[in-house]
Scaffold this motif. Structure first.
Motif, PDB file in Angstrom:
ATOM      1  N   UNK A 241     -64.053-138.650 137.905  1.00  0.00           N
ATOM      2  CA  UNK A 241     -63.180-138.925 136.755  1.00  0.00           C
ATOM      3  C   UNK A 241     -61.842-138.190 136.900  1.00  0.00           C
ATOM      4  N   UNK A 242     -61.339-138.080 138.150  1.00  0.00           N
ATOM      5  CA  UNK A 242     -60.163-137.221 138.347  1.00  0.00           C
ATOM      6  C   UNK A 242     -58.861-137.843 137.886  1.00  0.00           C
ATOM      7  N   UNK A 243     -58.811-139.179 137.813  1.00  0.00           N
ATOM      8  CA  UNK A 243     -57.538-139.803 137.438  1.00  0.00           C
ATOM      9  C   UNK A 243     -57.785-140.918 136.431  1.00  0.00           C
ATOM     10  N   UNK A 244     -57.633-142.168 136.833  1.00  0.00           N
ATOM     11  CA  UNK A 244     -57.754-143.256 135.853  1.00  0.00           C
ATOM     12  C   UNK A 244     -58.907-144.196 136.163  1.00  0.00           C
ATOM     13  N   UNK A 245     -59.890-143.712 136.937  1.00  0.00           N
ATOM     14  CA  UNK A 245     -61.091-144.509 137.145  1.00  0.00           C
ATOM     15  C   UNK A 245     -62.305-143.678 136.752  1.00  0.00           C
ATOM     16  N   UNK A 246     -63.155-144.250 135.892  1.00  0.00           N
ATOM     17  CA  UNK A 246     -64.416-143.581 135.572  1.00  0.00           C
ATOM     18  C   UNK A 246     -65.443-144.210 136.494  1.00  0.00           C
ATOM     19  N   UNK A 247     -66.079-143.386 137.336  1.00  0.00           N
ATOM     20  CA  UNK A 247     -66.972-143.978 138.325  1.00  0.00           C
ATOM     21  C   UNK A 247     -68.259-143.174 138.471  1.00  0.00           C
ATOM     22  N   UNK A 248     -69.339-143.899 138.739  1.00  0.00           N
ATOM     23  CA  UNK A 248     -70.635-143.270 139.024  1.00  0.00           C
ATOM     24  C   UNK A 248     -71.307-144.084 140.122  1.00  0.00           C
ATOM     25  N   UNK A 249     -72.069-143.399 140.979  1.00  0.00           N
ATOM     26  CA  UNK A 249     -72.721-144.092 142.089  1.00  0.00           C
ATOM     27  C   UNK A 249     -73.968-143.340 142.494  1.00  0.00           C
ATOM     28  N   UNK A 250     -74.888-144.063 143.101  1.00  0.00           N
ATOM     29  CA  UNK A 250     -76.067-143.412 143.671  1.00  0.00           C
ATOM     30  C   UNK A 250     -76.059-143.685 145.170  1.00  0.00           C
ATOM     31  N   UNK A 251     -76.143-142.598 145.946  1.00  0.00           N
ATOM     32  CA  UNK A 251     -76.099-142.702 147.406  1.00  0.00           C
ATOM     33  C   UNK A 251     -77.314-141.977 147.981  1.00  0.00           C
ATOM     34  N   UNK A 252     -77.940-142.612 148.968  1.00  0.00           N
ATOM     35  CA  UNK A 252     -79.139-142.022 149.576  1.00  0.00           C
ATOM     36  C   UNK A 252     -78.759-141.306 150.870  1.00  0.00           C
ATOM     37  N   UNK A 253     -79.198-140.069 151.009  1.00  0.00           N
ATOM     38  CA  UNK A 253     -78.978-139.282 152.229  1.00  0.00           C
ATOM     39  C   UNK A 253     -77.507-139.195 152.636  1.00  0.00           C
ATOM     40  N   UNK A 254     -76.597-139.299 151.717  1.00  0.00           N
ATOM     41  CA  UNK A 254     -75.171-139.214 152.028  1.00  0.00           C
ATOM     42  C   UNK A 254     -74.648-140.396 152.818  1.00  0.00           C
ATOM     43  N   UNK A 255     -75.468-141.445 152.973  1.00  0.00           N
ATOM     44  CA  UNK A 255     -75.093-142.532 153.876  1.00  0.00           C
ATOM     45  C   UNK A 255     -75.210-143.922 153.284  1.00  0.00           C
ATOM     46  N   UNK A 256     -76.217-144.127 152.435  1.00  0.00           N
ATOM     47  CA  UNK A 256     -76.506-145.492 152.000  1.00  0.00           C
ATOM     48  C   UNK A 256     -76.195-145.655 150.506  1.00  0.00           C
ATOM     49  N   UNK A 257     -75.301-146.601 150.199  1.00  0.00           N
ATOM     50  CA  UNK A 257     -74.905-146.798 148.801  1.00  0.00           C
ATOM     51  C   UNK A 257     -75.960-147.646 148.085  1.00  0.00           C
ATOM     52  N   UNK A 258     -76.591-147.064 147.058  1.00  0.00           N
ATOM     53  CA  UNK A 258     -77.572-147.827 146.272  1.00  0.00           C
ATOM     54  C   UNK A 258     -76.894-148.500 145.084  1.00  0.00           C
ATOM     55  N   UNK A 259     -75.826-147.862 144.577  1.00  0.00           N
ATOM     56  CA  UNK A 259     -75.030-148.499 143.518  1.00  0.00           C
ATOM     57  C   UNK A 259     -73.678-147.803 143.475  1.00  0.00           C
TER      58      UNK A 259
ATOM     59  N   UNK B 211     -51.232-142.148 131.759  1.00  0.00           N
ATOM     60  CA  UNK B 211     -50.931-141.220 130.662  1.00  0.00           C
ATOM     61  C   UNK B 211     -52.150-140.308 130.501  1.00  0.00           C
ATOM     62  N   UNK B 212     -51.996-139.005 130.853  1.00  0.00           N
ATOM     63  CA  UNK B 212     -53.168-138.120 130.918  1.00  0.00           C
ATOM     64  C   UNK B 212     -54.032-138.108 129.656  1.00  0.00           C
ATOM     65  N   UNK B 213     -53.414-138.030 128.490  1.00  0.00           N
ATOM     66  CA  UNK B 213     -54.189-137.937 127.249  1.00  0.00           C
ATOM     67  C   UNK B 213     -55.036-139.210 127.044  1.00  0.00           C
ATOM     68  N   UNK B 214     -54.422-140.359 127.321  1.00  0.00           N
ATOM     69  CA  UNK B 214     -55.169-141.618 127.172  1.00  0.00           C
ATOM     70  C   UNK B 214     -56.285-141.697 128.209  1.00  0.00           C
ATOM     71  N   UNK B 215     -56.014-141.164 129.403  1.00  0.00           N
ATOM     72  CA  UNK B 215     -57.022-141.197 130.470  1.00  0.00           C
ATOM     73  C   UNK B 215     -58.277-140.437 130.047  1.00  0.00           C
ATOM     74  N   UNK B 216     -58.103-139.217 129.496  1.00  0.00           N
ATOM     75  CA  UNK B 216     -59.285-138.435 129.096  1.00  0.00           C
ATOM     76  C   UNK B 216     -60.073-139.175 128.025  1.00  0.00           C
ATOM     77  N   UNK B 217     -59.364-139.752 127.063  1.00  0.00           N
ATOM     78  CA  UNK B 217     -60.072-140.455 125.981  1.00  0.00           C
ATOM     79  C   UNK B 217     -60.861-141.638 126.523  1.00  0.00           C
ATOM     80  N   UNK B 218     -60.250-142.332 127.488  1.00  0.00           N
ATOM     81  CA  UNK B 218     -60.923-143.497 128.068  1.00  0.00           C
ATOM     82  C   UNK B 218     -62.149-143.068 128.872  1.00  0.00           C
TER      83      UNK B 218
END
Ligand code: KG4
Ligand code: ZN
Length: 373
Positions: free
Chosen positions: A5-23, A40-47
């Motif tokens: 969540x460092x900028x303007x994308x909220x993202x989550x993922x599950x990865x197996x063994x650091x190599x295989x993307x499950x989602x 806009x930083x304030x709007x980004x945090x709220x989002x």
């Protein structure tokens, strides 16, 4: 699990063994920030606050897993917007504490490096280290030498910064030039397509190589953006097109198909020349870094690495030098959480864990010590 969540994308993922993307789930905030022409930083945090719970749930559901089945939670600690980072960090910490799972803090830039490895592993390739890595996005333009810090090809790595931008990041230059031309936000994808469509349109202006005194591996893009601005000011024939495109954007017409007919040949030529100047700088300095360090591999990551001509230029130059170049898939080039989970894997294995006092860091060098190490 990775949370980003460092900028303007909220993202989550599950990865197996650091190599295989499950989602890998990414909720973009582009629509929120578009009318301001930037994040806009304030709007980004709220989002982020609005999105974090559904995004994490969706990542779990797509992976077909329950929280108890996770081995660890990882979260981006920095660099980035503090208010935005804190949303992911607080959520990650809480989830880790509630589920009794280890928490791993990740440097966002290391995530971008791992995006390249995720892609390579998926294709059964093993990028040879040491390598030069160019991270080129809306927030960063930086060159590192990347070395294996142990036996394992998937990390941990060690990093040495060779150069960075003195002013604007390359993606920022794309975004600012697109704004000047009435082409909307973000600028990279539309300028990419218009530059390809320009073909042999005459060049209305030529931009020379940017000069940075001191470190030859540093970048500078603000002069190029100013050169575009002055060129537009001195040539009123661009004005009508800019106004037409701004009007089209106001009416919600922002696709390539809608904006392309509103671009005359001079506009297309200008976009192509701007892109050439950016790419020449990125490629030349990256190749100088390859030479300086005597490596045989180059990794290119970050939002701008999605650019089609950038890929072609790097591939051509790498071939000519007999070195190998690796990119992430376009979906992994821009910010995502799969790269964060992948980057966390080595730290998890080595038990470099973060505690409840984990805090956000607006700036965070990649060469520094890991949290918990
Ligand atoms: O990595 P990213 O999603 O976020 C940051 O960490 O900044 O990169 C976003 C940046 C934006 O500046 C956007 O204009 C640029 O990447 N970008 C591109 C392309 N796609 C995205 N720039 C050039 N060509 C593209 N195809
Ligand atoms: Zn990024």
């Amino acid at each position: 699990m990775g949370i980003e969540s460092s900028c303007d994308e909220t993202a989550a993922a599950v990865v197996e063994d650091g190599r295989k993307i499950l989602s890998s789930v990414v909720a973009s905030q582009i629509d929120v920030h578009r009318k301001y022409g930037g994040v806009v930083p304030e709007l980004a945090s709220r989002e982020h606050l609005r999105q974090i719970v559904p995004v994490v749930r969706e990542a779990m559901s797509q992976a077909g897993l329950q929280f108890e089945q996770l081995d660890a939670i990882s979260v981006t600690q920095g660099p980035g917007l503090v208010g935005s980072l804190l949303v992911g960090i607080t959520y990650g910490k809480t989830l880790a504490a509630a589920m009794g799972k280890p928490l791993v803090a990740v440097n966002h830039l290391e995530g971008h490096v791992h995006a390249v490895f995720l892609e390579a592993f998926q294709k059964g390739q093993n990028p040879k280290l040491p390598a030069i890595c160019l991270i080129v996005s809306g927030g960063h333009t930086v060159l590192y030498e990347v070395k294996a810090a142990g036996e394992n090809v998937s990390g941990p790595f060690s990093y040495r910064k060779l150069g960075g931008t003195r002013d604007d990041a390359a993606g920022e230059a794309y975004d600012k030039v697109a704004k000047l031309l009435g082409l909307g936000y973000p600028g990279g994808p539309i300028l990419d397509r218009l530059a390809s469509a320009a073909g042999n349109a005459p060049a209305p202006v030529k931009f020379g190589p940017t000069k940075t005194r001191g470190n030859p591996l540093d970048f500078s893009f603000s002069g190029l953006k100013t050169a575009v601005l002055y060129h537009l000011r001195e040539h009123p024939e661009y004005t009508k097109g800019i106004q037409q495109r701004e009007e089209a954007l106001r009416q919600g017409h922002r696709t390539f198909a809608e904006l392309m007919p509103l671009c005359n040949s001079a506009t297309l030529g200008l976009v192509r020349e701007f892109q050439r100047a950016v790419l020449r700088d990125l490629v030349d300095r990256s190749m100088a870094a390859v030479e300086q360090c005597g490596v045989e591999t180059i990794l290119v990551s970050g939002g701008v690495s999605a650019n089609s001509e950038l890929r072609a230029w790097f591939e051509r130059n790498a071939r000519a030098r007999g070195i190998q170049v690796f990119f992430p898939d376009r979906s992994l080039s821009t910010d995502n959480a799969a790269m964060i989970a992948a980057a966390a894997f080595a730290g998890f294995q080595q038990k470099h864990l973060a505690g409840v006092n984990l805090n956000a860091r607006a700036s965070m060098p990649l060469e520094g010590k890991r949290e918990g190490s």
